[in-house]
Write a protein that holds these residues in place. Sequence first.
Motif, PDB file in Angstrom:
ATOM      1  N   UNK A 243       0.876  -1.126   0.101  1.00 40.67           N
ATOM      2  CA  UNK A 243       0.059  -0.200   0.110  1.00 40.67           C
ATOM      3  C   UNK A 243       0.603   0.990   0.094  1.00 40.67           C
ATOM      4  N   UNK A 244       1.851   1.205   1.142  1.00 36.15           N
ATOM      5  CA  UNK A 244       2.905   2.801   0.952  1.00 36.15           C
ATOM      6  C   UNK A 244       3.656   2.691  -0.382  1.00 36.15           C
ATOM      7  N   UNK A 245       4.232   1.937  -0.505  1.00 39.30           N
ATOM      8  CA  UNK A 245       4.987   1.145  -2.514  1.00 39.30           C
ATOM      9  C   UNK A 245       4.304   2.217  -3.529  1.00 39.30           C
ATOM     10  N   UNK A 246       2.834   1.300  -3.512  1.00 41.64           N
ATOM     11  CA  UNK A 246       2.343   1.656  -5.206  1.00 41.64           C
ATOM     12  C   UNK A 246       1.046   3.503  -4.818  1.00 41.64           C
ATOM     13  N   UNK A 247       1.830   3.477  -2.788  1.00 41.43           N
ATOM     14  CA  UNK A 247       0.966   4.747  -2.786  1.00 41.43           C
ATOM     15  C   UNK A 247      -1.537   4.190  -3.017  1.00 41.43           C
ATOM     16  N   UNK A 248      -1.611   3.187  -2.347  1.00 40.17           N
ATOM     17  CA  UNK A 248      -3.175   2.987  -2.119  1.00 40.17           C
ATOM     18  C   UNK A 248      -3.607   3.212  -1.024  1.00 40.17           C
ATOM     19  N   UNK A 249      -5.000   2.873  -1.005  1.00 38.20           N
ATOM     20  CA  UNK A 249      -5.622   2.899   0.191  1.00 38.20           C
ATOM     21  C   UNK A 249      -5.871   1.222   0.524  1.00 38.20           C
ATOM     22  N   UNK A 250      -5.578   1.438   2.253  1.00 43.33           N
ATOM     23  CA  UNK A 250      -5.527   0.032   3.529  1.00 43.33           C
ATOM     24  C   UNK A 250      -6.801   0.630   3.975  1.00 43.33           C
ATOM     25  N   UNK A 251      -7.240  -0.096   4.042  1.00 44.91           N
ATOM     26  CA  UNK A 251      -8.528  -0.687   5.040  1.00 44.91           C
ATOM     27  C   UNK A 251      -8.110  -1.860   5.418  1.00 44.91           C
ATOM     28  N   UNK A 252      -7.058  -2.582   6.954  1.00 45.88           N
ATOM     29  CA  UNK A 252      -8.057  -3.388   7.641  1.00 45.88           C
ATOM     30  C   UNK A 252      -9.228  -2.965   8.144  1.00 45.88           C
ATOM     31  N   UNK A 253     -10.089  -4.174   8.573  1.00 45.37           N
ATOM     32  CA  UNK A 253     -11.351  -3.884   9.470  1.00 45.37           C
ATOM     33  C   UNK A 253     -11.486  -5.779  10.667  1.00 45.37           C
TER      34      UNK A 253
END
Length: 448
Positions: A231-241
């Motif tokens: 997520x950090x490398x690709x600049x993508x969102x991340x939601x862990x629920x």
Amino acid sequence: MSHLPSTAVNRTLECSLLAYLLARMSSAVPPYALPIKERPPVSCLRSFQALLFVIVFNAACLIINGSQFIFLVPLHLLPFRWSRKLYYAGIRYTKGAFGALQILMCQWFAPTKLVITFETEGMGRLTQEEIDQYIVKDAAGNPIALDLPTKFVMIANHQIYADWWYAWCFTYFMSPHGVHRYLFITLKKSLKWVPIVGWGMQFFNFIFLARSWASDRRQLATDLAQLGREAEREGKPLCFMLYPEGTLVSQNTRPISKKFADKMGIEDMKNVLLPRSTGLHYSLRSLAPRIPDLRLLDITLLYPGKCIPPMKYGQDYYTLRSIFFNGIPPPQIHMHLRIFDVKSGVPIGDLTKASKSTTPDLKSKHAVEVDIPIEEKDEFDVWLRKLWREKDESMDRFYDHGSFTSNKADDSPSVEIPLRLRSKREILDAFCFFWPASVAYLWGTIRG
């Protein structure tokens, strides 16, 4: 004898009047305010709609899972970088399709809305400037949407099985960046090979655990560390629920929570269960070194008092069956948000030895994500219980005067969001229409 017919008529009229009054009184109470067992029988029309729900929902799930096997697996097998990128983009699309499908099922079969408010007093409180930053307003200044941080761990109290359904729907509305396509959850390992549903969850890269912490802790730390790096490398969102209580508030779980509270010498909760800190602690320690701006989003999820009265159990009023088959959803779902900067606002412990670029070695006994000093574990446990205590008290306040805050004059804006897709085009997305349509178009072009 001549008076008997008149008496009989009077009694008949009295009975009719009583029946009428009782009917009017029962009709004055909306079905959602009654326990499921006390609600009137389902009509034939509603039974037909329930059948239609089953057909539409299961057909959509089959199409989504079929698209994954037919269009994405071949891409995953190809030894090219571009094919892998297309594969993961396709997985995100199908995950977004399932999120859109959940909203569509609410829109068609169980209409309701989300009411979003923000904490301004206690833990995780937000300033007015921060709230204004997170709320999108129209030209007239009315709140219409949200723009929240997109890399976060999302936790909430757990009242009914539909909580996860509504939480996933919320991720669709919380940002213009399509967070519902980047959601990850943990599941029991036994669900991994359930036909269609289990296969689809494997494609979604959900984390399957054996419910044995001795083995699960390393698996959880490793999987989350990998998700965080990507997520950090690709600049993508991340939601862990996840749900720290681990289960629903019920007649079976309430005594267990009380017994544990007595053992610890602390007061039990009233509206929630005592939370379990271990899984959340490990998750935050696994993600934080990889995502510097990681947030913890805490949701106090509440169904209004007319729906689930205080000290009652949610499953007595709402089940997935009663919501979607019987067509009696909650009229609104209240979500009260607290947001923490994990790095500075959550006591997850000393991570100076954690490496942002490496995944914990499964054979190592000293990986920071899986070996937490006891004093750091205890500190986090006390912090989480304090958060849950505030959550419990805020639910009491809501039941008393309709607000989560103690300040009745609090004029922080709320955002009301009907559970509806933003455009009709997304109805096609919910059925993964564009995969087969694209292939059919290409095939027709090739054939001339």
